[in-house]
Design an enzyme around this catalytic site. Structure first.
Site, PDB file in Angstrom:
ATOM      1  N   ARG A 170       0.854  -1.192   0.000  1.00  0.00           N
ATOM      2  CA  ARG A 170       0.000   0.000   0.000  1.00  0.00           C
ATOM      3  C   ARG A 170       0.886   1.236   0.000  1.00  0.00           C
ATOM      4  O   ARG A 170       1.596   1.502   0.956  1.00  0.00           O
ATOM      5  CB  ARG A 170      -0.954   0.011   1.199  1.00  0.00           C
ATOM      6  CG  ARG A 170      -1.882   1.233   1.160  1.00  0.00           C
ATOM      7  CD  ARG A 170      -3.126   1.096   2.020  1.00  0.00           C
ATOM      8  NE  ARG A 170      -2.851   1.033   3.445  1.00  0.00           N
ATOM      9  CZ  ARG A 170      -3.795   1.052   4.403  1.00  0.00           C
ATOM     10  NH1 ARG A 170      -5.080   1.114   4.055  1.00  0.00           N
ATOM     11  NH2 ARG A 170      -3.476   0.989   5.681  1.00  0.00           N
ATOM     12  N   ASP A 216      -5.361   2.828  13.991  1.00  0.00           N
ATOM     13  CA  ASP A 216      -4.442   3.440  13.040  1.00  0.00           C
ATOM     14  C   ASP A 216      -5.009   4.808  12.693  1.00  0.00           C
ATOM     15  O   ASP A 216      -5.904   5.312  13.361  1.00  0.00           O
ATOM     16  CB  ASP A 216      -4.183   2.544  11.821  1.00  0.00           C
ATOM     17  CG  ASP A 216      -5.392   2.406  10.897  1.00  0.00           C
ATOM     18  OD1 ASP A 216      -6.444   3.028  11.168  1.00  0.00           O
ATOM     19  OD2 ASP A 216      -5.282   1.689   9.895  1.00  0.00           O
TER      20      ASP A 216
END
Length: 724
Positions: free
Chosen positions: A338, A629
């Site tokens: 990612r 996160d």
């Protein structure tokens, strides 16, 4: 900071050294060619990147003005007309099917769990890559998947009563997944290979075989006394380990010592939301670990139970097929990477005008350069046997931004000598403008797309920020029951199937964020494959093994075939704004909401800013460990900012709550020797000030993103540490 000047770029010397001395050797790429191509990429595409970000701000300003005048939309036709008029909601083109080629089976046809892991942490990255296989016995025994009741408690030493419960659960699983022609797996007393078939002897002496003999895929050892039996269900493998010399195998009538499940089929190595990479020093850590994964030589010294050993990537698993030929099964999850989105820049490289380069351009070029060790002319082909690179692209707003990502990838492919469309794209459907235009987003990447995924956490953050001016939002815990979110989840599957993703790409679902609550996950997360998702995110290798059992019970390809005929989810539901109809909460309810949000924000931000940890298991207000996160941070910060803006709470109340919660977070981290408490030094605590910024300046943040504040404050702390 020392810099090396190359082709109008000023590159941090440490990053330059890494690229030239470590990343490029073995790729066939000449350093001068690379830096010339990187400069062309930056100077050609950075202006377009900035223009797309300006377009985001322009649309947000128009939305803010509309909401200030009208409030939450009541007349949805008028609201949709407005969204079309400003170019937020785009016309939908004719039907089409994606045409992505050279896609590995792990993405195209095998349904199973997906891990997301911060690639900055070598140990986590190795564990995740190696999580392709996991012990079902260990996953059950070591978690709350097996209750502690009736003598089944977990202790320091092995508890046979708990072990018996584990074995019973696992045998029931085998009965459901690979049933016998007669009898049950709990009655099996022996296994052998008879010609090309698996022969099982029950404890009463009866011989039996599998109800579906084709489920027998292979074995190791001799035919008379195999050491491992490989079975298959829904493209997933199960390895039954036979070893009567172990305590577990010795006590088992058939000598079965473990059951190993194919678990994390794919793993996203994350350079984005789960890492804290703010400068060249950090980016080199990110890129070096990705390099080790692509070259296959990443290793980490691990101390466990008083001994030290080296953890490295697992080899493939080799068995004998029933017909005597060799069966090789991948030893590692297929790795995607990612990259960051289009928003942030990074001081690692400056352009000809002294501006920081867009970090997404840097990530694309460097991670692809490194991937040449796997897919280049002399590549290992150990990750992608199909010769593709898989890049997950997050936080894109609408088809223009997806098309821009494709343009970046085309530039990179040309620079590195890769055939067009070698770099595949995973589209995170986590921003509202992407959701409502999803079909056109997929069309923009129709030759590259291998993955669409609902990221409901970021998507909720964007929902709040987009409609910030519409009114006070419902409580965070009520958001999952809001009309828009169910429609959004179904819409993603519906559009994906309409665009021909079934059998070609992943349609994914979001994270189970409670890594300690595995019994609840086993009960609830089966909803993801039942909803037509052929992958879903899990927080740990153990969770991957347990979630894999769901894909044995649910044939996702069959589910998708059945869903193809249902009517598409309603756009009107997706566009409904989750504003509280009657914001008449009690003072206690309001304070509890504030406490919960503030505690989550501080618990995450303090480790991000002070320690550079981008993904944490943070105890919530009830001491339940939650994976946090930047996506979870975005929701909490935007929710508090929304309530502040609409007068549900005051600035004084927010600051007082933050101060109180800082003391709780300090207590929760008391066992961490590297932790620096916030309480008693709130003015000096850069982390505490960052948390305040995220809320008190939440409305000003671009699309409600947390990165600008976090990066600025982490850089401030690093500068302070260097100065001292």
């Amino acid at each position: 900071m020392d810099r090396v000047e190359k082709h109008d770029l000023k590159i941090d010397a440490g990053l330059h050294r890494f690229l030239v001395d470590e990343a490029m050797p073995g790729t066939g790429i000449d350093p001068e060619h690379f830096f010339a191509a990187l400069s062309a990429l930056v100077h050609d595409l950075a202006p377009k990147n900035r223009a797309l970000l300006a377009r985001r701000d322009e649309l947000q300003a128009k939305l803010d003005a509309w909401y200030r005048e009208h409030g939450a939309p009541v007349d949805l036709d008028a609201y949709q007309a407005f969204l079309k008029e400003i170019g937020y909601l785009l016309p939908e083109g004719p039907d089409f099917s994606v045409s992505t080629a050279n896609v590995d089976a792990e993405i195209a046809t095998i349904a199973g769990p997906q891990l997301v892991v911060p690639v900055m942490n070598a140990r986590y990255a190795l564990n995740a890559a190696n999580a392709r296989w996991g012990s079902l016995y260990d996953a059950l025994y070591g978690t709350d998947a097996i209750p502690d009741a009736d003598g089944g408690t977990r202790g320091r030493s092995y508890n046979p009563a708990r072990g018996a419960k584990v074995i019973a659960w696992a045998r029931d699983f085998l009965d459901a997944s690979v049933p016998l022609a007669a009898g049950r797996w709990s009655d099996v007393g022996g296994l052998a290979i008879d010609g090309t078939a698996l022969s099982l002897t029950l404890t009463n002496g009866t011989k039996t075989t599998l109800r579906n003999p084709a489920q027998f895929a292979g074995y190791s050892g001799s035919a008379e006394a195999p050491s491992q039996i490989v079975l298959r269900q829904n493209n997933l493998h199960v390895v039954i380990v036979l070893d009567a010399t172990t305590p577990i195998g010795q006590a088992d009538p058939a000598g079965i010592s473990d059951i190993i499940l194919e678990s994390a089929i794919t793993t996203i190595m994350d350079c984005e939301d789960s890492v804290a990479a703010v400068d060249a020093e950090d980016k080199v850590v990110v890129y070096r670990n990705w390099l080790g994964l692509m070259k296959g030589d990443l290793a980490e010294e691990v101390a466990k139970g008083g001994r030290t050993f080296t953890r490295k990537l697992n080899a493939d698993r080799v068995f004998t097929r029933p017909n005597g030929e060799t069966l090789t099964l991948p030893g590692r999850a297929l790795m995607l990477v990612r990259n960051v989105g289009h928003l942030m820049t990074n001081p690692a490289i400056l352009d000809r005008d002294g501006r920081e380069v867009p970090e997404g351009l840097m990530d694309a070029m460097v991670t692809a350069l490194i991937a040449l060790h796997d897919i280049g002319a002399n590549g290992r082909r150990a990750n992608s046997r199909a010769g593709s690179m898989y890049v997950v692209k997050p936080k894109m707003h609408g088809p223009e931004e997806v098309a821009f990502a494709c343009e970046i990838f085309s530039h990179v492919e040309a620079a590195l000598g890769l055939p067009e469309n070698t770099i595949k794209m995973g589209i995170m459907d986590e921003e509202r403008r992407t959701t409502v235009n999803l079909k056109e987003c997929i069309r923009a990447a129709r030759d590259r797309v291998v993955f669409i995924n609902t990221g409901f956490l970021d998507r909720t953050g964007d929902e709040i920020h987009t409609s910030m001016e519409a009114g006070p939002m419902i409580r965070k815990g009520d958001m999952k029951q809001a009309a828009w979110i169910g429609a959004y989840e179904n819409w993603n599957v519906d559009i994906g199937l309409e665009c021909g993703l079934s059998g070609r790409a992943q349609i994914g679902k979001g994270m189970w964020a409670m890594p300690d609550l595995m019994a609840a996950m086993l009960e609830q997360k089966i909803a993801h494959p039942k909803a037509g998702a052929n992958t879903a995110w899990v927080p740990s290798p153990t969770a991957a093994t347990l979630h894999a059992t769901h894909y044995h019970r649910v044939d996702v390809a069959e589910v998708q075939a059945g869903l193809g005929s249902r009517p598409r989810a309603r756009l009107a539901d997706i566009l409904s704004v989750p504003v509280a109809a009657r914001p008449n909460w009690t003072e206690e309810e309001i304070q509890r909401e504030l406490d919960n949000n503030a505690q989550g924000i501080l618990g995450y931000v303090v480790r991000w800013v002070d320690e550079g940890v981008g993904c944490s298991k943070v105890p919530d207000i009830n001491n339940v460990g939650l994976m946090e996160d930047r996506a979870t941070l975005r929701i909490s910060a935007q929710h508090m900012a929304n309530w502040l803006h609409h007068g549900i709470v005051s600035k004084v109340q927010i600051v007082e709550t933050m101060k109180r919660m800082a003391e709780i977070v300090d207590r929760q981290n008391a066992g961490d020797p590297s932790y620096v408490p916030m309480a008693g030094r709130l003015e000096q605590s850069i982390a505490f000030q960052a948390a305040l910024d995220l809320v008190l300046k939440g409305r000003e943040q671009p699309n409600g993103y947390t990165e600008p504040v976090l990066h600025r404050r982490r850089l401030e702390l690093k500068a302070k540490q260097r100065a001292s």
